[in-house]
Write an enzyme that holds these catalytic residues in place. Structure first.
Site, PDB file in Angstrom:
ATOM      1  N   ASP A   8      10.433  14.835  -8.776  1.00  0.00           N
ATOM      2  CA  ASP A   8       9.895  15.753  -9.790  1.00  0.00           C
ATOM      3  C   ASP A   8      10.106  17.179  -9.289  1.00  0.00           C
ATOM      4  O   ASP A   8      10.792  17.391  -8.265  1.00  0.00           O
ATOM      5  CB  ASP A   8       8.424  15.426 -10.116  1.00  0.00           C
ATOM      6  CG  ASP A   8       7.469  15.815  -8.996  1.00  0.00           C
ATOM      7  OD1 ASP A   8       7.930  16.216  -7.906  1.00  0.00           O
ATOM      8  OD2 ASP A   8       6.250  15.714  -9.219  1.00  0.00           O
ATOM      9  N   CYS A  67       8.300  13.569  -4.381  1.00  0.00           N
ATOM     10  CA  CYS A  67       7.491  14.481  -5.196  1.00  0.00           C
ATOM     11  C   CYS A  67       6.765  15.404  -4.228  1.00  0.00           C
ATOM     12  O   CYS A  67       7.157  15.507  -3.061  1.00  0.00           O
ATOM     13  CB  CYS A  67       6.561  13.729  -6.152  1.00  0.00           C
ATOM     14  SG  CYS A  67       5.223  12.787  -5.404  1.00  0.00           S
ATOM     15  N   THR A  69       3.719  15.286  -2.845  1.00  0.00           N
ATOM     16  CA  THR A  69       3.070  14.534  -1.764  1.00  0.00           C
ATOM     17  C   THR A  69       3.775  13.220  -1.456  1.00  0.00           C
ATOM     18  O   THR A  69       3.510  12.616  -0.414  1.00  0.00           O
ATOM     19  CB  THR A  69       1.633  14.172  -2.173  1.00  0.00           C
ATOM     20  OG1 THR A  69       1.707  13.372  -3.371  1.00  0.00           O
ATOM     21  CG2 THR A  69       0.780  15.410  -2.441  1.00  0.00           C
ATOM     22  N   HIS A 100       9.765  -4.882   8.502  1.00  0.00           N
ATOM     23  CA  HIS A 100       8.686  -5.806   8.115  1.00  0.00           C
ATOM     24  C   HIS A 100       8.517  -5.968   6.602  1.00  0.00           C
ATOM     25  O   HIS A 100       8.163  -7.058   6.141  1.00  0.00           O
ATOM     26  CB  HIS A 100       7.344  -5.336   8.707  1.00  0.00           C
ATOM     27  CG  HIS A 100       7.288  -5.435  10.202  1.00  0.00           C
ATOM     28  ND1 HIS A 100       6.117  -5.313  10.917  1.00  0.00           N
ATOM     29  CD2 HIS A 100       8.261  -5.656  11.135  1.00  0.00           C
ATOM     30  CE1 HIS A 100       6.370  -5.448  12.215  1.00  0.00           C
ATOM     31  NE2 HIS A 100       7.662  -5.641  12.371  1.00  0.00           N
ATOM     32  N   HIS A 135       8.061 -12.319   8.075  1.00  0.00           N
ATOM     33  CA  HIS A 135       7.918 -11.213   7.118  1.00  0.00           C
ATOM     34  C   HIS A 135       8.419 -11.601   5.728  1.00  0.00           C
ATOM     35  O   HIS A 135       7.919 -11.099   4.726  1.00  0.00           O
ATOM     36  CB  HIS A 135       8.658  -9.973   7.632  1.00  0.00           C
ATOM     37  CG  HIS A 135       8.183  -9.532   8.979  1.00  0.00           C
ATOM     38  ND1 HIS A 135       6.893  -9.106   9.201  1.00  0.00           N
ATOM     39  CD2 HIS A 135       8.817  -9.491  10.171  1.00  0.00           C
ATOM     40  CE1 HIS A 135       6.752  -8.802  10.485  1.00  0.00           C
ATOM     41  NE2 HIS A 135       7.899  -9.031  11.095  1.00  0.00           N
TER      42      HIS A 135
HETATM   43  C1  RB5 Z   1       3.148  18.020  -8.935  1.00  0.00           C
HETATM   44  O1  RB5 Z   1       2.438  19.217  -8.949  1.00  0.00           O
HETATM   45  C2  RB5 Z   1       2.502  17.031  -7.982  1.00  0.00           C
HETATM   46  O2  RB5 Z   1       1.303  16.594  -8.489  1.00  0.00           O
HETATM   47  C3  RB5 Z   1       3.445  15.865  -7.731  1.00  0.00           C
HETATM   48  O3  RB5 Z   1       4.647  16.336  -7.228  1.00  0.00           O
HETATM   49  C4  RB5 Z   1       2.945  14.837  -6.727  1.00  0.00           C
HETATM   50  O4  RB5 Z   1       2.514  15.450  -5.551  1.00  0.00           O
HETATM   51  C5  RB5 Z   1       1.998  13.841  -7.244  1.00  0.00           C
HETATM   52  O5  RB5 Z   1       1.577  12.910  -6.540  1.00  0.00           O
END
Ligand code: RB5
Length: 147
Positions: A8, A67, A69, A100, A135
């Site tokens: 994203d 993304c 996080t 695994h 596994h």
């Molecule tokens: C986008 O702002 C953010 O929420 C997305 O990239 C991600 O971190 C969501 O888990």
């Protein structure tokens, strides 16, 4: 080797960096976007990459999703049947999840790690084989949960 990638807006810079890095290593990339910094929804890109891998459409062996996080995009990917997406921010886990869990998608967060560590993680994840054996039975139990 062919890798499907998706991200994203929160993962666009790391996706572009890893894409160039892998192309430089002779790995073919199928880029499912996003392609700009415009705000978008990470589940859409998780779905594109997962569908590609489970259908065999592009011939991609595995996928990489990014993304902000890595959390949202990995949660979304793991809703898809046949996908084992591992959110990884250290090299030990990159190796362990291939050995695994036979993870077929690697997720990372651009806002969590730097490009140097991300490159190490990707290289380790791509070069580690699944160990099978006990596994494999555990992975079958994951598949059973999907049914
Ligand atoms: C986008 O702002 C953010 O929420 C997305 O990239 C991600 O971190 C969501 O888990």
């Amino acid at each position: 080797m062919k890798i499907a990638m998706g991200c994203d807006h929160g993962g666009i810079h790391l996706k572009e960096h890893i894409k160039k890095y892998l192309i430089g290593k002779g790995i073919e990339i199928v880029d499912h976007g996003t392609y700009t910094e415009d705000s978008c929804d990470y589940p859409d890109y998780a779905a594109k990459v997962c569908k590609d891998i489970t259908s065999g459409a592009s011939g991609a062996d595995r996928g990489i999703l990014i993304c902000g996080t890595g959390i949202g995009i990995s949660i979304a990917a793991n809703k898809c049947k046949g996908i084992r997406c591992a959110l990884v921010h250290d090299v030990f886990s990159a190796k362990a999840t291939r050995a695994h869990n036979d993870s077929n998608i690697l997720a990372m967060g651009e806002r969590v790690i730097g490009v140097g560590l991300a490159r190490e993680i990707v290289t380790t994840w791509l070069n580690t084989e699944f160990e099978g054996g006990r596994h494999a039975a555990r992975i079958q139990k994951i598949a059973d949960i999907e049914e």
